[in-house]
Design a protein around this motif. Structure first.
Motif, PDB file in Angstrom:
ATOM      1  N   THR A   1      -3.817  11.576   5.972  1.00  0.00           N
ATOM      2  CA  THR A   1      -4.086  10.780   4.607  1.00  0.00           C
ATOM      3  C   THR A   1      -5.316  10.694   4.203  1.00  0.00           C
ATOM      4  OG1 THR A   1      -4.512   8.534   5.696  1.00  0.00           O
ATOM      5  CG2 THR A   1      -2.173   9.178   5.860  1.00  0.00           C
TER       6      THR A   1
ATOM      7  N   ASN B   1       1.404  -2.841   5.335  1.00  0.00           N
ATOM      8  CA  ASN B   1       0.665  -1.278   5.905  1.00  0.00           C
ATOM      9  C   ASN B   1      -0.567  -1.299   5.096  1.00  0.00           C
ATOM     10  OD1 ASN B   1       0.770   1.731   5.986  1.00  0.00           O
ATOM     11  ND2 ASN B   1       0.475   1.305   3.739  1.00  0.00           N
ATOM     12  N   ALA B   2      -0.641  -2.155   3.987  1.00  0.00           N
ATOM     13  CA  ALA B   2      -2.178  -1.720   3.247  1.00  0.00           C
ATOM     14  C   ALA B   2      -3.295  -1.890   3.985  1.00  0.00           C
ATOM     15  CB  ALA B   2      -2.060  -2.680   1.951  1.00  0.00           C
TER      16      ALA B   2
ATOM     17  N   ASN C   1       4.753  -1.445  -3.331  1.00  0.00           N
ATOM     18  CA  ASN C   1       3.539  -1.996  -3.797  1.00  0.00           C
ATOM     19  C   ASN C   1       2.277  -1.269  -3.836  1.00  0.00           C
ATOM     20  OD1 ASN C   1       0.948  -3.406  -1.800  1.00  0.00           O
ATOM     21  ND2 ASN C   1       1.485  -4.586  -3.919  1.00  0.00           N
TER      22      ASN C   1
ATOM     23  N   SER D   1      -0.489  -1.136  12.215  1.00  0.00           N
ATOM     24  CA  SER D   1      -1.865  -1.371  13.050  1.00  0.00           C
ATOM     25  C   SER D   1      -2.619  -0.121  13.427  1.00  0.00           C
ATOM     26  CB  SER D   1      -1.617  -1.938  14.463  1.00  0.00           C
ATOM     27  OG  SER D   1      -2.715  -2.411  15.109  1.00  0.00           O
TER      28      SER D   1
ATOM     29  N   SER E   1       0.259   5.607  -1.541  1.00  0.00           N
ATOM     30  CA  SER E   1      -0.355   7.025  -1.166  1.00  0.00           C
ATOM     31  C   SER E   1      -0.039   6.885   0.513  1.00  0.00           C
ATOM     32  CB  SER E   1      -1.895   6.958  -1.165  1.00  0.00           C
ATOM     33  OG  SER E   1      -2.544   6.066  -0.557  1.00  0.00           O
TER      34      SER E   1
ATOM     35  N   ALA F   1      -0.108  -5.691  -6.535  1.00  0.00           N
ATOM     36  CA  ALA F   1      -0.604  -6.846  -5.890  1.00  0.00           C
ATOM     37  C   ALA F   1      -1.754  -6.666  -4.871  1.00  0.00           C
ATOM     38  CB  ALA F   1       0.557  -7.960  -5.176  1.00  0.00           C
ATOM     39  N   ASP F   2      -2.700  -7.234  -5.126  1.00  0.00           N
ATOM     40  CA  ASP F   2      -3.912  -7.371  -4.111  1.00  0.00           C
ATOM     41  C   ASP F   2      -3.524  -8.108  -2.774  1.00  0.00           C
ATOM     42  OD1 ASP F   2      -6.123  -7.664  -2.401  1.00  0.00           O
ATOM     43  OD2 ASP F   2      -7.434  -7.772  -4.144  1.00  0.00           O
ATOM     44  N   VAL F   3      -3.140  -7.289  -1.698  1.00  0.00           N
ATOM     45  CA  VAL F   3      -2.620  -8.026  -0.800  1.00  0.00           C
ATOM     46  C   VAL F   3      -3.488  -9.183  -0.141  1.00  0.00           C
ATOM     47  CG1 VAL F   3      -0.761  -6.384   0.242  1.00  0.00           C
ATOM     48  CG2 VAL F   3      -3.447  -6.422   1.138  1.00  0.00           C
TER      49      VAL F   3
ATOM     50  N   ASN G   1      -8.566   9.116   5.984  1.00  0.00           N
ATOM     51  CA  ASN G   1      -9.409   9.837   7.121  1.00  0.00           C
ATOM     52  C   ASN G   1      -9.902  11.318   6.658  1.00  0.00           C
ATOM     53  OD1 ASN G   1      -7.226  11.116   7.484  1.00  0.00           O
ATOM     54  ND2 ASN G   1      -6.574  10.146   9.247  1.00  0.00           N
TER      55      ASN G   1
ATOM     56  N   ALA H   1      -4.311   9.756  14.623  1.00  0.00           N
ATOM     57  CA  ALA H   1      -4.838  10.347  13.405  1.00  0.00           C
ATOM     58  C   ALA H   1      -3.620  11.104  12.758  1.00  0.00           C
ATOM     59  CB  ALA H   1      -5.663  11.599  13.896  1.00  0.00           C
TER      60      ALA H   1
ATOM     61  N   VAL I   1      -8.423  -7.775   3.675  1.00  0.00           N
ATOM     62  CA  VAL I   1      -7.604  -7.063   3.183  1.00  0.00           C
ATOM     63  C   VAL I   1      -6.659  -6.518   4.653  1.00  0.00           C
ATOM     64  CG1 VAL I   1      -6.716  -4.622   2.363  1.00  0.00           C
ATOM     65  CG2 VAL I   1      -8.661  -5.614   1.338  1.00  0.00           C
TER      66      VAL I   1
ATOM     67  N   ILE J   1      -7.813  -0.607   4.784  1.00  0.00           N
ATOM     68  CA  ILE J   1      -8.962  -0.034   4.298  1.00  0.00           C
ATOM     69  C   ILE J   1     -10.062   0.094   5.255  1.00  0.00           C
ATOM     70  CG2 ILE J   1      -8.930  -0.759   1.917  1.00  0.00           C
ATOM     71  CD1 ILE J   1     -10.995  -2.586   2.430  1.00  0.00           C
TER      72      ILE J   1
ATOM     73  N   GLY K   1       0.981  -1.292   0.025  1.00  0.00           N
ATOM     74  CA  GLY K   1       0.025  -0.098  -0.089  1.00  0.00           C
ATOM     75  C   GLY K   1       0.820   1.379   0.143  1.00  0.00           C
ATOM     76  N   ALA K   2       2.124   1.205  -0.541  1.00  0.00           N
ATOM     77  CA  ALA K   2       2.702   2.270  -0.757  1.00  0.00           C
ATOM     78  C   ALA K   2       2.577   3.336  -1.819  1.00  0.00           C
ATOM     79  CB  ALA K   2       4.317   1.901  -0.873  1.00  0.00           C
TER      80      ALA K   2
HETATM   81  P1  NAD Z   1      -4.399   5.539   2.507  1.00  0.00           P
HETATM   82  O1  NAD Z   1      -5.873   4.934   2.046  1.00  0.00           O
HETATM   83  O2  NAD Z   1      -3.778   6.462   1.835  1.00  0.00           O
HETATM   84  O3  NAD Z   1      -3.334   4.103   2.359  1.00  0.00           O
HETATM   85  C1  NAD Z   1      -3.961   2.739   2.034  1.00  0.00           C
HETATM   86  C2  NAD Z   1      -2.985   1.755   0.941  1.00  0.00           C
HETATM   87  O4  NAD Z   1      -3.493   0.678   1.068  1.00  0.00           O
HETATM   88  C3  NAD Z   1      -3.386   2.621  -0.234  1.00  0.00           C
HETATM   89  O5  NAD Z   1      -2.321   2.958  -0.900  1.00  0.00           O
HETATM   90  C4  NAD Z   1      -4.420   1.571  -0.910  1.00  0.00           C
HETATM   91  O6  NAD Z   1      -4.341   1.614  -2.384  1.00  0.00           O
HETATM   92  C5  NAD Z   1      -3.808   0.585  -0.370  1.00  0.00           C
HETATM   93  N1  NAD Z   1      -4.719  -0.877  -0.373  1.00  0.00           N
HETATM   94  C6  NAD Z   1      -5.828  -0.999  -0.115  1.00  0.00           C
HETATM   95  N2  NAD Z   1      -6.411  -2.125  -0.351  1.00  0.00           N
HETATM   96  C7  NAD Z   1      -5.308  -3.016  -1.187  1.00  0.00           C
HETATM   97  C8  NAD Z   1      -4.910  -3.954  -1.509  1.00  0.00           C
HETATM   98  N3  NAD Z   1      -6.207  -5.127  -1.328  1.00  0.00           N
HETATM   99  N4  NAD Z   1      -3.655  -4.522  -1.762  1.00  0.00           N
HETATM  100  C9  NAD Z   1      -2.826  -3.771  -1.749  1.00  0.00           C
HETATM  101  N5  NAD Z   1      -2.791  -2.215  -1.238  1.00  0.00           N
HETATM  102  C10 NAD Z   1      -4.115  -1.902  -0.971  1.00  0.00           C
HETATM  103  O7  NAD Z   1      -4.398   5.429   4.108  1.00  0.00           O
HETATM  104  P2  NAD Z   1      -3.362   5.420   4.963  1.00  0.00           P
HETATM  105  O8  NAD Z   1      -3.745   6.210   6.368  1.00  0.00           O
HETATM  106  O9  NAD Z   1      -1.900   5.513   4.554  1.00  0.00           O
HETATM  107  O10 NAD Z   1      -3.491   3.758   5.518  1.00  0.00           O
HETATM  108  C11 NAD Z   1      -2.232   3.117   5.819  1.00  0.00           C
HETATM  109  C12 NAD Z   1      -2.396   1.934   6.845  1.00  0.00           C
HETATM  110  O11 NAD Z   1      -2.140   3.000   8.015  1.00  0.00           O
HETATM  111  C13 NAD Z   1      -3.585   1.295   7.140  1.00  0.00           C
HETATM  112  O12 NAD Z   1      -3.358   0.019   7.339  1.00  0.00           O
HETATM  113  C14 NAD Z   1      -4.363   1.966   8.057  1.00  0.00           C
HETATM  114  O13 NAD Z   1      -5.302   1.306   8.862  1.00  0.00           O
HETATM  115  C15 NAD Z   1      -3.239   2.407   8.847  1.00  0.00           C
HETATM  116  N6  NAD Z   1      -3.619   3.848   9.875  1.00  0.00           N
HETATM  117  C16 NAD Z   1      -3.788   4.855   9.269  1.00  0.00           C
HETATM  118  C17 NAD Z   1      -4.329   5.758  10.261  1.00  0.00           C
HETATM  119  C18 NAD Z   1      -4.516   7.435   9.764  1.00  0.00           C
HETATM  120  O14 NAD Z   1      -4.946   8.172  10.791  1.00  0.00           O
HETATM  121  N7  NAD Z   1      -4.336   7.782   8.549  1.00  0.00           N
HETATM  122  C19 NAD Z   1      -4.359   5.912  11.702  1.00  0.00           C
HETATM  123  C20 NAD Z   1      -4.319   4.300  12.223  1.00  0.00           C
HETATM  124  C21 NAD Z   1      -3.759   3.455  11.149  1.00  0.00           C
END
Ligand code: NAD
Length: 271
Positions: A204, A96-97, A41, A155, A21, A68-70, A207, A201, A119, A99, A18-19
């Motif tokens: 990204t 990291n990926a 990825n 997490s 974004s 790749a879909d994880v 949220n 929080a 996911v 949703i 999930g890199a």
């Molecule tokens: P984001 O939506 O920018 O990133 C999520 C990434 O996962 C995206 O690049 C997306 O394309 C990818 N992804 C989604 N489904 C996928 C799949 N099936 N296969 C491969 N890639 C997939 O959001 P983010 O905030 O960067 O989230 C990243 C991680 O951090 C997540 O696990 C999220 O739960 C965690 N997180 C984020 C926050 C926050 O406040 N942003 C807080 C706690 C945890």
């Protein structure tokens, strides 16, 4: 991307899911800034993945974009195979990926529940397993890394904070906690370190809807004693340190990076 004069991850190769974004992109850039070659990825956002890779290569780093879909075992295995064919091995995997598919609990469908578990939790299982298999296959390289390999699970504070309206997401993160701890326990004798980062929080796309008006931003800050929303780069720096030899004695831990969100801020005035 900042140039780092002391590349603590020099000679290592990393894979970040999930890199394309947010946090994953920032982690990939940080690992590269500290000297690792990085697999970027993505699940569906090729433009985002290419943008992450460009930041890395423009700064003189090495990046390989792989789709790749994880949640799909065959795709995860094909991704690891491609990465290992290109780089020879991997030393660091950041799972990291993730949703969110939100719904009031009474209305939550099985499909909404299953999608998030597939996911966020099964995806982590598949990546952690492939990572550990590769570390064991490759064997020690003490001149590159004290540990046989380093795994970081992304997490959330919601591995401990319940979250109404997000039961599927909170359940997936609670599951990650035991996935991480149990694999850390099982793999420590092999010198594989498994840890989690639990962000609060962080600004990204995931949220955006929780902070896109001043009122929502204010309500969010009331949950954060340190009074700022986190930056993805905050998480990137932590991941780069946690993956390094400087953190060699840390395994089986969740490191909360949340500006104090887990400090029960509602009790700050006496409860
Ligand atoms: P984001 O939506 O920018 O990133 C999520 C990434 O996962 C995206 O690049 C997306 O394309 C990818 N992804 C989604 N489904 C996928 C799949 N099936 N296969 C491969 N890639 C997939 O959001 P983010 O905030 O960067 O989230 C990243 C991680 O951090 C997540 O696990 C999220 O739960 C965690 N997180 C984020 C926050 C926050 O406040 N942003 C807080 C706690 C945890």
């Amino acid at each position: 991307m900042p140039q780092n004069p002391h590349p603590r991850l020099a000679g290592q190769f990393a894979l970040v899911t999930g890199a394309s974004s947010g946090i994953g992109a920032a982690v990939a850039v940080a690992l590269a800034a500290y000297g690792a070659g990085v697999v970027v990825n993505y699940g569906h956002d090729l433009d985002g993945a290419n943008a992450t890779a460009k930041v890395i290569t423009d700064a003189g780093g090495t990046a390989l974009v792989i789709k790749a879909d994880v949640s799909q075992e065959d795709q995860v295995q094909a991704m690891f195979k491609q990465a290992i064919e290109k780089f020879g091995t991997l030393h660091i995997v950041v799972s990291n990926a993730g949703i969110q598919v939100d719904s009031p609990f009474l209305d939550m469908t099985l499909a909404q529940w299953q999608k998030v578990i597939d996911v966020n939790l099964t995806g982590q299982f598949l990546c952690v397993r492939e990572a550990a298999r590769e570390f064991v296959r490759r064997g020690p390289q003490p001149e590159v890394s004290k540990a046989l390999g380093k795994i970081i699970c992304m997490s959330s504070v919601h591995e401990v904070i319940p979250w109404a309206g997000h039961v599927n997401y909170a359940s997936s993160k609670g599951g990650i906690m035991q996935l991480m701890k149990s694999t850390a326990q099982e793999l420590a004798p092999r010198k594989i370190r498994v840890n989690s980062i639990a962000p609060g929080a962080i600004a990204t796309p995931i949220n955006l809807s929780a902070r896109d008006t001043p009122e929502e931003e204010k309500a969010l800050l009331e949950l954060i004693p340190y009074n700022r929303v986190g930056d993805p780069a905050d998480i990137g720096e932590l991941a780069a340190w946690l993956a390094s030899d400087e953190a060699d004695y840390i395994t089986g831990q969740t490191i909360f990076m949340d500006g104090g969100m887990t400090l029960y801020p509602g009790f700050a005035d006496g409860g």
